[in-house]
Structure formats: structure tokens, C-alpha cells
Design a protein around this motif. Structure first.
Motif, PDB file in Angstrom:
ATOM      1  N   LEU A  92     -55.829   6.769  -5.595  1.00  0.00           N
ATOM      2  CA  LEU A  92     -56.535   7.809  -6.341  1.00  0.00           C
ATOM      3  C   LEU A  92     -57.791   7.237  -6.992  1.00  0.00           C
ATOM      4  O   LEU A  92     -58.870   7.839  -6.941  1.00  0.00           O
ATOM      5  CB  LEU A  92     -55.597   8.383  -7.404  1.00  0.00           C
ATOM      6  N   ASP A  93     -57.650   6.063  -7.577  1.00  0.00           N
ATOM      7  CA  ASP A  93     -58.787   5.399  -8.224  1.00  0.00           C
ATOM      8  C   ASP A  93     -59.861   5.043  -7.190  1.00  0.00           C
ATOM      9  O   ASP A  93     -61.059   5.253  -7.434  1.00  0.00           O
ATOM     10  CB  ASP A  93     -58.296   4.136  -8.948  1.00  0.00           C
ATOM     11  N   ASN A  94     -59.429   4.515  -6.025  1.00  0.00           N
ATOM     12  CA  ASN A  94     -60.382   4.163  -4.961  1.00  0.00           C
ATOM     13  C   ASN A  94     -61.102   5.406  -4.441  1.00  0.00           C
ATOM     14  O   ASN A  94     -62.312   5.369  -4.180  1.00  0.00           O
ATOM     15  CB  ASN A  94     -59.650   3.474  -3.806  1.00  0.00           C
ATOM     16  N   THR A  98     -65.046   6.211  -4.475  1.00  0.00           N
ATOM     17  CA  THR A  98     -65.775   6.595  -3.259  1.00  0.00           C
ATOM     18  C   THR A  98     -66.538   7.899  -3.472  1.00  0.00           C
ATOM     19  O   THR A  98     -67.690   8.037  -3.033  1.00  0.00           O
ATOM     20  CB  THR A  98     -64.789   6.753  -2.075  1.00  0.00           C
ATOM     21  N   LEU A  99     -65.896   8.849  -4.149  1.00  0.00           N
ATOM     22  CA  LEU A  99     -66.562  10.125  -4.436  1.00  0.00           C
ATOM     23  C   LEU A  99     -67.788   9.924  -5.316  1.00  0.00           C
ATOM     24  O   LEU A  99     -68.835  10.558  -5.099  1.00  0.00           O
ATOM     25  CB  LEU A  99     -65.578  11.087  -5.104  1.00  0.00           C
ATOM     26  N   GLU A 104     -73.715   9.831  -5.627  1.00  0.00           N
ATOM     27  CA  GLU A 104     -74.987   9.133  -5.888  1.00  0.00           C
ATOM     28  C   GLU A 104     -75.821   9.063  -4.614  1.00  0.00           C
ATOM     29  O   GLU A 104     -77.044   9.285  -4.640  1.00  0.00           O
ATOM     30  CB  GLU A 104     -74.698   7.721  -6.409  1.00  0.00           C
ATOM     31  N   GLU A 105     -75.149   8.751  -3.475  1.00  0.00           N
ATOM     32  CA  GLU A 105     -75.855   8.657  -2.198  1.00  0.00           C
ATOM     33  C   GLU A 105     -76.429  10.014  -1.794  1.00  0.00           C
ATOM     34  O   GLU A 105     -77.554  10.108  -1.290  1.00  0.00           O
ATOM     35  CB  GLU A 105     -74.885   8.155  -1.123  1.00  0.00           C
ATOM     36  N   GLN A 186     -63.096  13.447   1.151  1.00  0.00           N
ATOM     37  CA  GLN A 186     -62.578  12.685   0.009  1.00  0.00           C
ATOM     38  C   GLN A 186     -62.031  13.614  -1.073  1.00  0.00           C
ATOM     39  O   GLN A 186     -61.028  13.306  -1.722  1.00  0.00           O
ATOM     40  CB  GLN A 186     -63.678  11.795  -0.573  1.00  0.00           C
ATOM     41  N   GLN A 187     -62.667  14.751  -1.255  1.00  0.00           N
ATOM     42  CA  GLN A 187     -62.180  15.715  -2.242  1.00  0.00           C
ATOM     43  C   GLN A 187     -60.825  16.288  -1.843  1.00  0.00           C
ATOM     44  O   GLN A 187     -59.932  16.481  -2.680  1.00  0.00           O
ATOM     45  CB  GLN A 187     -63.206  16.841  -2.424  1.00  0.00           C
ATOM     46  N   GLN A 188     -60.652  16.538  -0.537  1.00  0.00           N
ATOM     47  CA  GLN A 188     -59.355  17.000  -0.038  1.00  0.00           C
ATOM     48  C   GLN A 188     -58.291  15.926  -0.231  1.00  0.00           C
ATOM     49  O   GLN A 188     -57.168  16.217  -0.647  1.00  0.00           O
ATOM     50  CB  GLN A 188     -59.471  17.370   1.448  1.00  0.00           C
ATOM     51  N   GLN A 189     -58.673  14.682   0.082  1.00  0.00           N
ATOM     52  CA  GLN A 189     -57.742  13.564  -0.100  1.00  0.00           C
ATOM     53  C   GLN A 189     -57.379  13.398  -1.574  1.00  0.00           C
ATOM     54  O   GLN A 189     -56.218  13.114  -1.913  1.00  0.00           O
ATOM     55  CB  GLN A 189     -58.363  12.272   0.442  1.00  0.00           C
TER      56      GLN A 189
END
Length: 386
Positions: A92-94, A98-99, A104-105, A186-189
Motif C-alpha cells: 500500500l505504501d509503495n 508510485t501514485l 508529479e510526472e 495504481q488507483q485501482q490497485q
């Protein structure tokens, strides 16, 4: 009196005495019989009481063994649930990191896209204002061939620049779309991990409640001092036997040099007050073979030195236990854990997390039981740890 008369008197007295004894026997025989009968009945009652007591003890022992097996099952489940929750929290933290990076990207690409749009718009306006929109007419209107050549070169330069900017713009759009797609994934994950986290937390809480009931049931079985001593003796014998067994099964690793040169240089596996010292009285003649360090539940336990995990499982009286081989006959033991983070055969480095503090093994307070052994004999950890 003659000898014959004396003999007759003796015979008469003998007959009287015999009759008297016969009467006494007749008079008292019912009493004696009653006493004998009473004694037999009492003996039977005692025998029945002993038999019943043995049966009760057997039932209690069987129930205690059942509860200990249930405790083992509960605490192994808690260990697995804690480990699963820990892994979920890490994922969850990773995912959140990533999100944040993708956000930012995406912002950088959006800014870049806006700059490229502005530059392309400026180039198109410049081309239109100078008439570059009609390439053939521009060439035919030129009288000086040299000037025509320069105009063509300039036009080609501007056209190449526009094409380059357009390609860069298209690349930015592609990257932006990819980032947005990754962000959605990533949001779904993240949403799935949050659901799993809730499930793991609920399972852990259920496991803890079940364990608490089992521990209460065990504590309600009152034991005498003799029974407590016998229990601790059995647990210690079980530990010694387990350590001897894993020592025989372990393969010598010549890269592990032991702890001989590290006396007074090692860190404690967890920071905490020593509640039980090495060599202090435990029960009866039994003494503590290690130390009991008070620490909050869930706190990270680190190995005192690099080595190989020899044992990672539940052991009666000590709960969830990890044993590490440091070489040259040295082993360290960590007991009463809430969760075991390493498996048998894993190599661990000095200070690496190997378990979490708990109260497994039927303990009421969270603490770490810690031992150091050399060639199977327990040594004082205070001589090695500072």
C-alpha cells in the motif's frame, strides 16, 4: 498341700481362664468384626476416590493438551495474519509512493504539452504572416536565384523545426496517456489493497479474540506448585530436545565464525527493560536460561549477528520461536513472538528484522524471551550484548 493338689488347682484356674477368654471373645467379636468391616469400606472409598482423582487428572491433562493445540493453531494463524497485513501495508505504501510519482510526472508532462502547444501556435502564426503557406508562389515571385535559394533553405529550416516540435508534442501526448493509464491502474490497485487491509485487520482481530479465550481457559485450570514445576520441566526438556535436533540437522557453514570475538559488542535484539535475568529463580530448582525483555507488541526484533535461520515455528511454552545459527556452535533464540518474518534456511544480516514482539506461548504480557547458546549450553546474554 501336695503336689497333686497344686496341679489340680492349676488345672481349675486354667479352665476358668479359658472360659473367661471365650466369653470375652464372644462379647467383643461383633465389635472387632464391625471395625474390620468399617476399615474395608473406608479402604474401598479411598480406592474409589483415588480412581476418580486419576480420571479427573487425566481429563484435565487431555483438556490442557487440547487447549495447547488450539493455542498453537491460534498463534500460528495470528503470525500469518500479521505477516500478511504487514506485506499489504508495505504494498500500500509503495503504491501510494508510485501514485505520487506519477502525479508529479503527469504535471510535468502537462506543463511540457502546454509549452509545446504555445510554441507550435507561434510557429504557425509566423509562417502564415510571412506567406509561407504558399511555397510554390514564394519561389516563383523571387527574381534573384541566390535569394530564392536562401528563402527555400529558410523555409525548410522552419518546416523541419515545426516537424520536430510536432513529433516532440506527439511523444509528450503518448507519455501523458501512458502515465494517466498507469495512474488509473495504481488507483485501482490502491483500492483493492485498502480492502485487503481491512480484511487482514479483521482476521487478525478475530484471531486475537480467539487466542484470548484459549488463554483464559488455560489460566482457569489451576495447577499446584508441583504441577507447575512439572510443566516447566517438560517445556524446558522440549526446548533442549528441539535445539539438539536442529543442531544435528544443520549443515556447517564455514562462512559463519560464531560470537567468540564479539563479547560485549552486540546490540540487544530489541530495546526494553529486563524483567527476568539469566540465572534467576524460575520455579523450584529451575532457573532462567535466558532473559525476558519487556517490549510493546508488534515491535521489530532484529538478529544480533548474521547467520542462518535454523528454526521458525511454534514451541510449547515458548510460543512462536526463531533460532539462528551463527557458526562455531553459537545459536541465538527469540521466543514469545507475535509473527515470524523469516523461514528456515534464510540468511540474515546483523540487525535485520526477523520477528515481531508478542505474547505467544500463553503469555499475558508482551515480551521477548532471548537466549544465546554455545554447543547447546545456555550462556548469559549480558556478556555479549551491550
Amino acid at each position: 498341700m501336695t503336689t497333686h493338689s497344686l496341679l489340680q488347682v492349676w488345672r481349675d484356674k486354667k479352665r476358668v481362664l479359658t472360659r473367661f477368654l471365650s466369653v470375652v471373645v464372644l462379647l467383643f467379636s461383633p465389635v472387632l468384626y464391625a471395625q474390620e468391616t468399617a476399615t474395608d469400606e473406608q479402604l474401598d472409598q479411598v480406592k474409589q476416590a483415588i480412581k476418580k482423582e486419576k480420571s479427573t487428572i487425566k481429563e484435565v491433562d487431555q483438556e490442557r493438551e487440547r487447549l495447547l493445540k488450539q493455542l498453537q493453531s491460534d498463534e500460528l494463524a495470528i503470525s500469518q495474519q500479521t505477516k500478511s497485513l504487514r506485506n499489504t501495508d508495505k504494498k500500500l505504501d509503495n503504491t501510494q509512493q508510485t501514485l505520487r510519482r506519477l502525479t508529479e510526472e503527469k504535471q510535468q508532462l502537462t506543463n511540457k504539452k502546454q509549452q509545446q502547444e504555445a510554441l507550435l501556435a507561434k510557429q504557425l502564426r509566423a509562417a502564415y504572416s510571412t506567406g509561407h503557406h504558399d511555397y510554390l508562389k514564394l519561389i516563383l515571385n523571387q527574381e534573384n536565384p541566390g535569394k530564392v535559394q536562401r528563402t527555400v533553405s529558410y523555409y525548410q529550416y522552419l518546416n523541419t523545426a515545426r516537424i520536430k516540435e510536432i513529433e516532440a508534442f506527439q511523444s509528450t501526448i503518448t507519455q501523458l496517456n501512458e502515465v494517466e493509464q498507469q495512474q488509473r491502474s495504481q488507483q485501482q490497485q490502491l483500492a483493492q489493497l485498502k480492502k485487503k487491509q481491512q480484511v487482514d485487520k479483521q482476521a487478525l482481530e478475530t484471531g486475537k479474540q480467539r487466542r484470548e479465550k484459549t488463554v483464559n481457559a488455560l489460566n482457569n485450570q489451576l495447577m499446584s506448585a508441583k504441577q507447575q514445576l512439572e510443566k516447566l520441566e517438560a517445556e524446558e526438556e522440549s526446548l533442549v530436545a528441539a535445539l539438539a535436533r536442529i543442531a544435528r540437522l544443520s549443515k556447517q557453514d564455514f562462512s559463519l565464525s560464531g560470537l567468540s570475538s564479539l563479547r560485549g559488542k552486540l546490540n540487544w535484539p530489541v530495546k526494553g527493560r529486563i524483567n527476568r535475568s539469566f540465572g534467576s529463580r524460575k520455579q523450584g530448582y529451575l532457573k532462567w536460561k535466558g532473559v525476558l525483555l519487556a517490549a510493546s507488541s508488534g515491535k521489530t526484533i532484529s538478529t544480533i549477528h548474521h547467520g542462518v535461520v535454523l528454526f521458525s515455528d511454534w514451541l510449547k511454552g515458548y510460543g512462536l520461536v526463531t533460532v539462528i545459527d551463527h557458526g562455531d556452535g553459537y545459536m541465538s533464540l527469540y521466543g514469545h513472538n507475535q509473527a515470524l518474518l523469516k523461514s528456515v534456511g534464510d540468511r540474515v544480516e546483523t540487525g535485520e528484522p526477523i520477528a515481531l514482539v508478542g505474547q505467544s506461548g500463553g503469555q499475558n504480557q508482551s515480551a521477548l524471551y532471548f537466549e544465546i547458546r554455545h554447543n547447546g549450553k545456555a550462556v548469559n546474554p549480558k556478556l555479549w550484548c551491550r
